[in-house]
Design an enzyme around this catalytic site. Structure first.
Site, PDB file in Angstrom:
ATOM      1  N   TRP A   1       0.828  -1.203   0.000  1.00 26.20           N
ATOM      2  CA  TRP A   1       0.000   0.000   0.000  1.00 26.20           C
ATOM      3  C   TRP A   1       0.873   1.268   0.000  1.00 26.20           C
ATOM      4  CZ3 TRP A   1      -4.014  -2.723  -0.945  1.00 26.20           C
ATOM      5  CH2 TRP A   1      -4.371  -3.831  -0.169  1.00 26.20           C
TER       6      TRP A   1
ATOM      7  N   GLU B   1       1.248  14.805  11.883  1.00 23.74           N
ATOM      8  CA  GLU B   1       1.270  15.967  10.998  1.00 23.74           C
ATOM      9  C   GLU B   1       0.622  15.630   9.661  1.00 23.74           C
ATOM     10  OE1 GLU B   1       4.959  18.013  10.529  1.00 23.74           O
ATOM     11  OE2 GLU B   1       5.611  17.611  12.582  1.00 23.74           O
TER      12      GLU B   1
ATOM     13  N   ARG C   1     -28.954  22.087 -15.416  1.00 20.70           N
ATOM     14  CA  ARG C   1     -29.937  21.020 -15.279  1.00 20.70           C
ATOM     15  C   ARG C   1     -31.321  21.567 -14.953  1.00 20.70           C
ATOM     16  NH1 ARG C   1     -30.553  16.016 -10.952  1.00 20.70           N
ATOM     17  NH2 ARG C   1     -32.052  14.860 -12.232  1.00 20.70           N
TER      18      ARG C   1
ATOM     19  N   MET D   1     -26.607  15.774  -9.627  1.00 20.46           N
ATOM     20  CA  MET D   1     -26.398  15.870 -11.080  1.00 20.46           C
ATOM     21  C   MET D   1     -27.156  14.808 -11.864  1.00 20.46           C
ATOM     22  SD  MET D   1     -22.354  16.888 -11.244  1.00 20.46           S
ATOM     23  CE  MET D   1     -22.377  17.173 -13.016  1.00 20.46           C
TER      24      MET D   1
ATOM     25  N   GLU E   1      -3.368   6.648   6.269  1.00 19.39           N
ATOM     26  CA  GLU E   1      -2.771   7.464   7.342  1.00 19.39           C
ATOM     27  C   GLU E   1      -3.611   7.445   8.613  1.00 19.39           C
ATOM     28  OE1 GLU E   1      -0.710  11.081   6.599  1.00 19.39           O
ATOM     29  OE2 GLU E   1      -0.353  10.587   4.498  1.00 19.39           O
TER      30      GLU E   1
ATOM     31  N   ASN F   1     -11.581   4.649  12.481  1.00 20.45           N
ATOM     32  CA  ASN F   1     -11.653   4.047  13.818  1.00 20.45           C
ATOM     33  C   ASN F   1     -10.400   4.360  14.639  1.00 20.45           C
ATOM     34  OD1 ASN F   1     -14.189   2.949  13.607  1.00 20.45           O
ATOM     35  ND2 ASN F   1     -13.481   0.959  12.870  1.00 20.45           N
TER      36      ASN F   1
END
Length: 442
Positions: free
Chosen positions: A214, A299, A327, A397, A422, A426
């Site tokens: 990841w 940070e 629209r 939209m 990050e 939870n």
């Protein structure tokens, strides 16, 4: 950079200056009209010493110094003119445009807090947060690349790097080389310190073995900040940070993940097979990696929160412009219906509240105050707001929000990651609750 953007800024340009440098010089925007003394927060010393704010009159949390206001205007224009036109194509290709990465460096957006002595812009933390938010309004994928590079990698080297490390890497990080922060592993996500990667000391350095998963910026990066356990007998207190360069023998970039959102941002598996690391490429002190990771992620969460508020604002603007201008249903623009207007107002109010949390956390960090709870609240709430507002944008939209011709569905997909990386939502709740319990327990 697009010629139209260059022409637009030419009256304010000083030859050879990057966008960030122009902002730092306060020339990208006329001086703000205000009776309140403006704070010039763009000094390198801010990074190492708290700002004395005792003599500064109270101001709105989102009040910007001239430097920060110039940064906002400059990055906003860059995002609209240069980033936004590429967003859809990069998402479909699941690849970051190399030319855009080069432009980010050219504009000084990859070295915002790096001191000028090392080739950076020498600006403050809030300026980095502003850039992250403005870029996310156009493309959250570009925003997170800039975020991880600035708030995690650059900051870690500035805080804990030796002078040799700073002189070796900061000029590259400011001008031409993307960085990647390598903490997570297949079995250590939220429990980041249950890592299996190991480093062994040798006569001339260290040997690294293991894998990471990841990892953001993997494909674009040339410098990797890798956490591994140098002394497993000490548990997480053996974790140490190392700098590894792309191309080092034994280091390979493996699987590139195909993701729901932020698809232009590369996320890969990294493998380390007897990777030799020079002894000078240790970052900071042995066994302090866990402290560094905790500190820097606190940070970084403000940066992710800014990415989410920028995303939410971009999604809101994209949708309401369509509803108020294009629209129509039952002979009227749907934005004229009270039921729709109430939804627009509610969503915008939530965005404003999330931004207040973000700026408050950023200002407390700059002032040297305890900001951990504030960062956690900002990331938690901003990610929730981004998910709600981007989802509503698709509904507002109608069919045009659901198709991939526009950006509404992309904002919606991109928003989901805010509750995951990050520190999951939870984990943020755990942090907030623990700090509150400590505050309210006798």
């Amino acid at each position: 950079m697009s010629s139209s953007f260059t022409r637009a800024l030419r009256p304010a340009l000083s030859s050879g200056r990057t966008l960030a440098q122009r902002a730092a010089a306060g020339i990208a925007r006329p001086a703000m009209r205000s009776s309140i003394p403006l704070r010039h927060l763009s000094t390198t010393a801010i990074r190492h010493s708290p700002i004395d704010i005792s003599d500064i009159p109270p101001t709105p949390i989102t009040h910007l110094s001239e430097i920060e206001a110039a940064m906002t205007e400059s990055v906003s224009k860059f995002a609209a003119d240069v980033v936004l036109p590429k967003a859809r194509d990069m998402d479909e290709a699941e690849t970051m445009d190399p030319a855009l990465v080069e432009q980010l460096f050219e504009q000084g957006l990859m070295g915002i807090e790096i001191p000028e002595d090392y080739g950076g812009a020498g600006m403050n933390f809030t300026s980095a947060i502003i850039a992250i938010e403005e870029l996310a309004r156009a493309d959250p994928s570009v925003s997170v690349m800039v975020d991880v590079h600035n708030t995690l990698c650059n900051t870690a080297i500035l805080k804990w790097g030796s002078e040799h490390v700073k002189r070796t890497y900061l000029p590259r990080l400011a001008t031409d080389t993307v960085a990647s922060f390598c903490l997570s592993e297949p079995v250590s996500g939220s429990d980041a310190f249950a890592m299996a990667a190991r480093a062994t000391e040798t006569a001339d350095g260290f040997v690294l073995n293991g894998s990471k998963m990841w990892i953001t910026n993997s494909m674009e990066a040339g410098i990797f900040l890798v956490f591994a356990n140098l002394d497993p007998s000490k548990g997480y207190k053996g974790i140490t940070a190392f700098i590894v360069e792309k191309g080092t023998e034994g280091f390979s970039i493996a699987k590139k993940e195909k993701k729901l959102g932020i698809r232009a941002s590369s996320t890969c598996v990294l493998n380390f097979d007897d990777v030799h690391i020079p002894k000078e490429n240790i970052l900071g002190e042995r066994g302090q990696g866990y402290k560094y990771a905790i500190s820097i992620l606190n940070e970084g969460r403000i940066g992710i929160a800014a990415q989410m508020t920028g995303l939410a604002l971009g999604a809101w603007e994209n949708a309401v412009k369509y509803c108020w201008n294009d629209r129509k249903q039952f002979g009227s623009l749907i934005g004229e219906f009270q039921g729709m207007q109430h939804q627009f107002a509610q969503a915008y109010t939530e965005i404003a509240a999330a931004r207040a949390l973000v700026f408050n956390a950023a200002r407390k960090k700059e002032a040297g105050e305890d900001f951990i709870k504030d960062a956690a609240m900002a990331k938690l709430y901003a990610s929730q707001v981004a998910g709600r507002v981007s989802g509503l944008g698709v509904e507002w939209m109608g069919g045009m929000g659901f198709v991939r011709e526009g950006l509404a569905e992309k904002y919606f997909r991109d928003s989901k990651i805010g509750a995951i990386y990050e520190g999951t939502s939870n984990i943020q709740l755990n942090t907030i609750a623990k700090l509150l319990q400590k505050e309210y327990t006798n």
